[in-house]
Each structure stands twice: as structure tokens, then as C-alpha cells.
Design a protein around this motif. Structure first.
Motif, PDB file in Angstrom:
ATOM      1  N   ASN A  13       0.800  -1.213   0.000  1.00 14.22           N
ATOM      2  CA  ASN A  13       0.000   0.000   0.000  1.00 14.22           C
ATOM      3  C   ASN A  13       0.844   1.278   0.000  1.00 14.22           C
ATOM      4  N   THR A  14       1.866   1.287  -0.868  1.00 15.74           N
ATOM      5  CA  THR A  14       2.648   2.509  -1.049  1.00 15.74           C
ATOM      6  C   THR A  14       2.828   2.723  -2.545  1.00 15.74           C
ATOM      7  N   PRO A  15       2.741   3.971  -3.016  1.00 17.91           N
ATOM      8  CA  PRO A  15       2.817   4.198  -4.463  1.00 17.91           C
ATOM      9  C   PRO A  15       4.216   3.992  -5.060  1.00 17.91           C
ATOM     10  N   TYR A  16       5.240   3.895  -4.213  1.00 16.25           N
ATOM     11  CA  TYR A  16       6.604   3.889  -4.757  1.00 16.25           C
ATOM     12  C   TYR A  16       7.339   2.581  -4.527  1.00 16.25           C
ATOM     13  N   ARG A  69      11.180  12.398   1.724  1.00 18.06           N
ATOM     14  CA  ARG A  69      11.257  10.996   2.172  1.00 18.06           C
ATOM     15  C   ARG A  69      10.242  10.214   1.371  1.00 18.06           C
ATOM     16  N   ILE A  70      10.735   9.239   0.590  1.00 16.98           N
ATOM     17  CA  ILE A  70       9.859   8.477  -0.294  1.00 16.98           C
ATOM     18  C   ILE A  70       9.785   7.033   0.216  1.00 16.98           C
ATOM     19  N   LEU A  71       8.682   6.714   0.888  1.00 14.59           N
ATOM     20  CA  LEU A  71       8.489   5.340   1.378  1.00 14.59           C
ATOM     21  C   LEU A  71       8.255   4.425   0.176  1.00 14.59           C
ATOM     22  N   SER A  72       9.056   3.378   0.087  1.00 14.17           N
ATOM     23  CA  SER A  72       9.067   2.533  -1.113  1.00 14.17           C
ATOM     24  C   SER A  72       9.084   1.060  -0.746  1.00 14.17           C
TER      25      SER A  72
END
Ligand SMILES: [Zn+2]
Length: 287
Positions: A19-22, A98-101
Motif C-alpha cells: 500500500n505505497t505508491p513507490y 522521504r519516499i516510502l518505497s
């Protein structure tokens, strides 16, 4: 195209599952777009819109970034962020983004950095378990070399990053310790005629995590050093790269979890291993 579709299916599966876009596969797409370099042939990652927009705004257009430092801090993922809050707050403060991936499976170093630097799923780039062959797939390093850019990789000898990206038209600096890799990357940043992209790999958090568990005192020290080094790279960029549009990125591959009371590990399809944050600091050239 078939390979890209295949990669997309795998990568998008993990995006949905967590459930994360990245995805970690977006790093190569994002860095290539920031720099105006054509992506590697098999890249199925997507440029991260917020990061690209910031580059566009600060640099007056997309594709104008000139210098890149990629700090590959092995295994310092989201689970680590929630535990070493002070150190990761320092990293976030420097970066801005901060890009949660999501990572890929199996969540082990050569598989994940294979995906990070190709934008391809493991079944396409070819490393699907813990092994370190030279990758045959097109990479970010090949893409930058084709664009006439100079790339340096500073890493501990015989680690994944030192081994799997060999054979490219780039320079390899191979050492016996993280500290030497860090010092060389700092020095190369001062040689602005020589390099456009510098990779600095940090091995020891991952190594200590396996032996002592992810949140031991020894691991805490490694998290402190990771934040110290990222801060040092930012200061070095402020000093030596101020005439250039530049980006520095904190690029872990996976996280890690306790496998016993005193040992840690990773490689599983679970949030502790599969979620990481990529931090981007985007800076325009000073007039
Ligand atoms: Zn790793």
C-alpha cells in the motif's frame, strides 16, 4: 517491451501489497529523468513526481541536474527508521523528500540493488537469490556512461555493489572498510571535472545486524554513522557542488528484523524487510 511489462507486474504487485505508491525500482527512473539521461533499456520504474517537480522548479526545467551522490546504506529501512528516530530525523531534515518505497523479493542485497540500478524486477535483471554474478542487464551506470557522464562506485571489496556492476565504462574504487569508501567519495566530490555520479556504499549496518540483531548498541552506532556521513555529503555538496545543479540521495535496499533474540536477518516478504525510505535532497546551482 515484454520484459518491461513483466517487471511492472512484479513491482506493482509489491506496491499494492504494501500500500505505497513507490518502489525501489523508481530510483533509476527518477535519477535519469532529473539528469536528462535516457533510462536503461529494461527500466520499469517510474520517475517520482514530487521529486521531479522540485527539480523542475529549482533548476528551471526537467533534466538539468548535473551532479549526483548516491549513498547506499545497506539495510537501513523503514523498520530501522521507526527505531532510530533521531538519526533518521537528521537524514530527513537534510533531504527534504522521504519516499516510502517497497523492495522486491527475495529482499537480499544483490537482488535489491540489482532492481534499484536497473529499474527491472529480479526475474528480468537476472539475480533472483543471494549471489553476485556480473549483471547482464542494462543499468543506470551504462545509461550515464552512454550519455558521456563519468561515474565512480566506492564500495567494500567483494560486496554486492562492488561485484555485480563490474564491466561497465565507469571507475571502481574498492576498499576494505566503509570508512575508506566514505573518504574516497568525499574526495571525489571535490574533483568536479572527474565525476558526475558518485556511489558510496555502506556495508556495516547490515553486517552488524546479522550478528547482533537490528537494534543492538553496535547497530545504533552504525545508524549514527550513516546520518553523520549523509550530513557530511550534504556539506561537501554545499561547498564543492555549489556551481552545479545537484542531488544527493540516501538509498537503502531493504530493512531487517530479529530472527532470534540476538541475531537479525532479512530476505522475507514482510514489512520489516520490504519497506525502505529513499531520501532526496535537490539543490539548484548558486548564481
Ligand atoms: Zn542489503
Amino acid at each position: 517491451m515484454a520484459n518491461i511489462e513483466q517487471s511492472k507486474a512484479v513491482i506493482d504487485g509489491f506496491r499494492k501489497q504494501y500500500n505505497t505508491p513507490y518502489s525501489i525500482a523508481d530510483l533509476t527512473a527518477t535519477v535519469c529523468t532529473l539528469c536528462g539521461v535516457d533510462m536503461p533499456e529494461e527500466c520499469a520504474g517510474v520517475p517520482i513526481p514530487s521529486v521531479i517537480d522540485q527539480g523542475d522548479k529549482l533548476m528551471n526545467g526537467v533534466g538539468k541536474n548535473e551532479k549526483v551522490l548516491l549513498f547506499c546504506a545497506d539495510a537501513l529501512g523503514e523498520n530501522q527508521r521507526t527505531h532510530f528516530t533521531e538519526e533518521f530525523a537528521r537524514i530527513e531534515k537534510i533531504a527534504g523528500f522521504r519516499i516510502l518505497s517497497t523492495s522486491v523479493m527475495p529482499s537480499v542485497t544483490p537482488v535489491c540493488y540489482g532492481t534499484i540500478f536497473t529499474g527491472a524486477a529480479p526475474c528480468v535483471h537476472g539475480i533472483e537469490k543471494y549471489e553476485k554474478p556480473v549483471l547482464q542487464c542494462d543499468t543506470l551506470f551504462d545509461a550515464f556512461a552512454r550519455a558521456g557522464k563519468n561515474v565512480a562506485v566506492c564500495a567494500m571489496n567483494n560486496c554486492s555493489i562492488d561485484m555485480i556492476f563490474r564491466g561497465r565504462k565507469i571507475d571502481y574504487y574498492s576498499f576494505r572498510s566503509d570508512e575508506q569508501s566514505f573518504k574516497m567519495a568525499m574526495e571525489l566530490m571535490t574533483r568536479t571535472d572527474d565525476y558526475d555520479v558518485i556511489v558510496c556504499y555502506m556495508n556495516d549496518y547490515d553486517a552488524r545486524m546479522h550478528k547482533t540483531g537490528p537494534f543492538s548498541e553496535e547497530c545504533k552506532q552504525q545508524a549514527v554513522w550513516a546520518a553523520d556521513r549523509f550530513e557530511a555529503f550534504a556539506r561537501q555538496a554545499d561547498e564543492y557542488w555549489k556551481k552545479f545543479n545537484h542531488t544527493i540521495v540516501f538509498v537503502p535496499d531493504h530493512g531487517g528484523h530479529y530472527v532470534s533474540e540476538v541475531k537479525g536477518g532479512h530476505g522475507s516478504d514482510m514489512p520489516e524487510d520490504m519497506l525502505v525510505n529513499h531520501y532526496y535532497r535537490i539543490c539548484e546551482a548558486a548564481e
